[in-house]
Design a protein around this motif. Sequence first.
Motif, PDB file in Angstrom:
ATOM      1  N   ILE A  79      71.197 -62.600  34.861  1.00 14.33           N
ATOM      2  CA  ILE A  79      70.438 -63.375  35.890  1.00 14.33           C
ATOM      3  C   ILE A  79      70.364 -64.738  35.488  1.00 14.33           C
ATOM      4  CG2 ILE A  79      68.028 -63.769  36.706  1.00 14.33           C
ATOM      5  CD1 ILE A  79      67.456 -60.940  36.022  1.00 14.33           C
ATOM      6  N   PHE A  80      70.878 -65.669  36.296  1.00 13.10           N
ATOM      7  CA  PHE A  80      70.977 -67.180  36.172  1.00 13.10           C
ATOM      8  C   PHE A  80      69.491 -67.941  36.623  1.00 13.10           C
ATOM      9  CE2 PHE A  80      75.459 -65.739  36.310  1.00 13.10           C
ATOM     10  CZ  PHE A  80      75.887 -66.177  35.227  1.00 13.10           C
ATOM     11  N   GLN A  81      68.976 -68.226  35.606  1.00 17.16           N
ATOM     12  CA  GLN A  81      67.608 -68.615  35.849  1.00 17.16           C
ATOM     13  C   GLN A  81      67.344 -70.287  35.934  1.00 17.16           C
ATOM     14  OE1 GLN A  81      64.485 -66.834  36.529  1.00 17.16           O
ATOM     15  NE2 GLN A  81      63.814 -68.792  37.385  1.00 17.16           N
ATOM     16  N   SER A  82      66.907 -70.900  37.189  1.00 19.74           N
ATOM     17  CA  SER A  82      66.980 -72.434  37.128  1.00 19.74           C
ATOM     18  C   SER A  82      65.551 -72.636  36.483  1.00 19.74           C
ATOM     19  CB  SER A  82      67.067 -72.766  38.661  1.00 19.74           C
ATOM     20  OG  SER A  82      68.280 -72.283  39.171  1.00 19.74           O
ATOM     21  N   ILE A  83      65.682 -73.449  35.690  1.00 20.39           N
ATOM     22  CA  ILE A  83      64.404 -73.994  34.924  1.00 20.39           C
ATOM     23  C   ILE A  83      64.683 -75.464  34.678  1.00 20.39           C
ATOM     24  CG2 ILE A  83      62.763 -73.898  32.917  1.00 20.39           C
ATOM     25  CD1 ILE A  83      63.624 -70.961  32.416  1.00 20.39           C
ATOM     26  N   PRO A  84      64.386 -76.302  35.449  1.00 17.76           N
ATOM     27  CA  PRO A  84      65.109 -77.905  35.514  1.00 17.76           C
ATOM     28  C   PRO A  84      64.451 -78.716  34.446  1.00 17.76           C
ATOM     29  CG  PRO A  84      63.998 -77.349  37.707  1.00 17.76           C
ATOM     30  CD  PRO A  84      63.632 -76.319  36.724  1.00 17.76           C
ATOM     31  N   ASP A  85      63.285 -78.401  33.764  1.00 23.38           N
ATOM     32  CA  ASP A  85      62.754 -79.155  32.468  1.00 23.38           C
ATOM     33  C   ASP A  85      63.607 -78.646  31.333  1.00 23.38           C
ATOM     34  OD1 ASP A  85      61.214 -81.412  31.398  1.00 23.38           O
ATOM     35  OD2 ASP A  85      60.630 -79.513  30.487  1.00 23.38           O
ATOM     36  N   ASN A  86      64.155 -79.378  30.447  1.00 26.95           N
ATOM     37  CA  ASN A  86      64.641 -78.964  29.217  1.00 26.95           C
ATOM     38  C   ASN A  86      63.674 -78.261  28.266  1.00 26.95           C
ATOM     39  OD1 ASN A  86      67.148 -79.889  30.219  1.00 26.95           O
ATOM     40  ND2 ASN A  86      67.450 -81.548  28.612  1.00 26.95           N
ATOM     41  N   SER A  87      62.624 -78.901  27.994  1.00 23.49           N
ATOM     42  CA  SER A  87      61.504 -78.307  27.076  1.00 23.49           C
ATOM     43  C   SER A  87      60.770 -77.206  27.860  1.00 23.49           C
ATOM     44  CB  SER A  87      60.452 -79.471  26.909  1.00 23.49           C
ATOM     45  OG  SER A  87      61.017 -80.655  26.536  1.00 23.49           O
ATOM     46  N   ALA A  88      60.570 -77.020  29.042  1.00 24.91           N
ATOM     47  CA  ALA A  88      60.190 -75.915  29.539  1.00 24.91           C
ATOM     48  C   ALA A  88      61.036 -74.621  29.265  1.00 24.91           C
ATOM     49  CB  ALA A  88      59.884 -76.100  31.027  1.00 24.91           C
ATOM     50  N   ARG A  89      62.468 -75.032  29.381  1.00 27.90           N
ATOM     51  CA  ARG A  89      63.495 -74.033  29.122  1.00 27.90           C
ATOM     52  C   ARG A  89      63.470 -73.532  27.752  1.00 27.90           C
ATOM     53  NH1 ARG A  89      67.896 -76.735  30.044  1.00 27.90           N
ATOM     54  NH2 ARG A  89      66.987 -77.537  31.746  1.00 27.90           N
ATOM     55  N   LEU A  90      63.348 -74.329  26.956  1.00 31.08           N
ATOM     56  CA  LEU A  90      63.203 -74.018  25.352  1.00 31.08           C
ATOM     57  C   LEU A  90      61.980 -73.164  25.222  1.00 31.08           C
ATOM     58  CD1 LEU A  90      64.084 -73.995  22.419  1.00 31.08           C
ATOM     59  CD2 LEU A  90      62.857 -76.621  22.234  1.00 31.08           C
TER      60      LEU A  90
END
Length: 535
Positions: free
Chosen positions: A241-252
């Motif tokens: 599943i390729f999940q889009s999370i635009p914010d780098n910090s939120a992705r971490l």
Amino acid sequence: MNMRKSWILSLAVLFVFSSVLVACGGGSNAGKEKTLIYGRGADSTMLDPAVVTDGESFLVTENIFNGLLGFEKDSMELTPALAESWEELDDGKTWTFKLREGVKFHDGNDFNADAVVFNFERWAKQEYLPSDKDAFIYYASMFGGYEGEDGHIIESVTAKDEYTVEFKLKEPQGPFLANLAMSPFGIASPEAVKEDPKKFAENPVGTGPFKFENWKKGDTVTVVKNEEYWEEGLPKLDKVIFQSIPDNSARLTALQSGDIDIMDGLNPNDADTVTSNDQLQLYERPPMNVGYLAFNTEKEPFDNKKVRQALNHAVNKEGLIKSLYAGKAEPAANPMPPSIWGFNEEVEGYEYDLEKAKKLLKEAGYEDGFEVVFHAMPVPRPYMPDGKKAAEFMQADFEKIGVKTKIVSPEWSTYLEETNQGEHDMALLGWTGDNGDPDNFLYVLLDKDNARIPANNIAFYKNNKLHDILIKAQRETDQDVRTELYQEAQEIIHKDAPWVPLVYGTPTLAAQSYVEGYAPHPKGSDKLKEVDISQ
């Protein structure tokens, strides 16, 4: 409730709970579906690899399609893929490929030589496009245009028998094999394309290790294991599943909490956070990219070379790297990275010198400066973790020389469309190499051939002398000769300054400690067929 009913209910609850444990693996991998969630900074624009140019789209399509050739999982070394072998004839003007037998497309149709011919004719003739606005941009960029155009290098593609295909070229092309291995030239099911090209761009059908399942736009793209994949034992995962999370910090944060398994676009200054966590592992993608600021040379004042040179002198690259890259980048001097052969080390980047910038603006007739719209990327990219902050950093220095900028940052697909249509004044963008050849940077991004709309050359820069050199380099097969030509080309580009080459970045990624077999590829899109989950 009587005791008998209570006992039956308790037994039923226990049975259900036990069933859940078995279904989830119960602490082991027995019976557990292996699903990997890949967190990324933006959604794909389309899923037809021949139409797109952005890395977010290729990240998905790389796992759905195969080309005739491929690359090693962690380098730019060519490998067989749908073609098992190939032979060069007629001094590089004829190539014969023996195709892999027994391969099927995800829709059950057979892969064969006719399918290869269909795909190349589709691209060359601009047929079966998703819409009137689309084009096979990469095809034109890598093969000199479309059928009927003077620069088009492919004379014919012919099925000699069911599993043999022959390419005839008008002239030898140095990067020909490397071009064929690129992501845009994944072979699609002819039947699926012909049924509905627009639907195909949202529901792709290839021969790759994973099959498309669904796309929730702006959120996820899901692919599932191709049970009939031709490489034995692969893929190891059941679903990605390729999940889009635009914010780098939120992705971490999502990685730290276990909501995703791999993330790209790690902020460089968060690398220590990853390495200090024994539940995570840090990766560095081998650098093969350049981040740049392109001037639209067809618009005033950027049709004036001195203006472009002035703004080159006004960018503090060292300060930009210190502020945004935490040492994971180096200042760029050329429009191609030093990891690519042919890099000209004699070219020195424009030094940061505001007085020299003001002097050049005065000579150009802009002593009082000017106002301009500045396009800044809305999503993190491998060569630029935060486009908006990078634009703001440069905006402050430009103002010191009287150049006022209005930063705009439309959503990603709109951003790409506006820049390839030439609607911008100046714009941040970048490029991760597709095939390890200088041609893929210099010709694709800065030759006049690729200033056609939709353009890869978003500077719309046209220099006839440069064009002649780049075409000569393409037609040459001796790498030493090609190196000399590309080094001359870089000197011309440096003087004309259609860009500010900003940085060569070393992208950082992170994953859970239980992820195995993942190798970030230099070209930015990874085949996940060998990735596994150990827990």
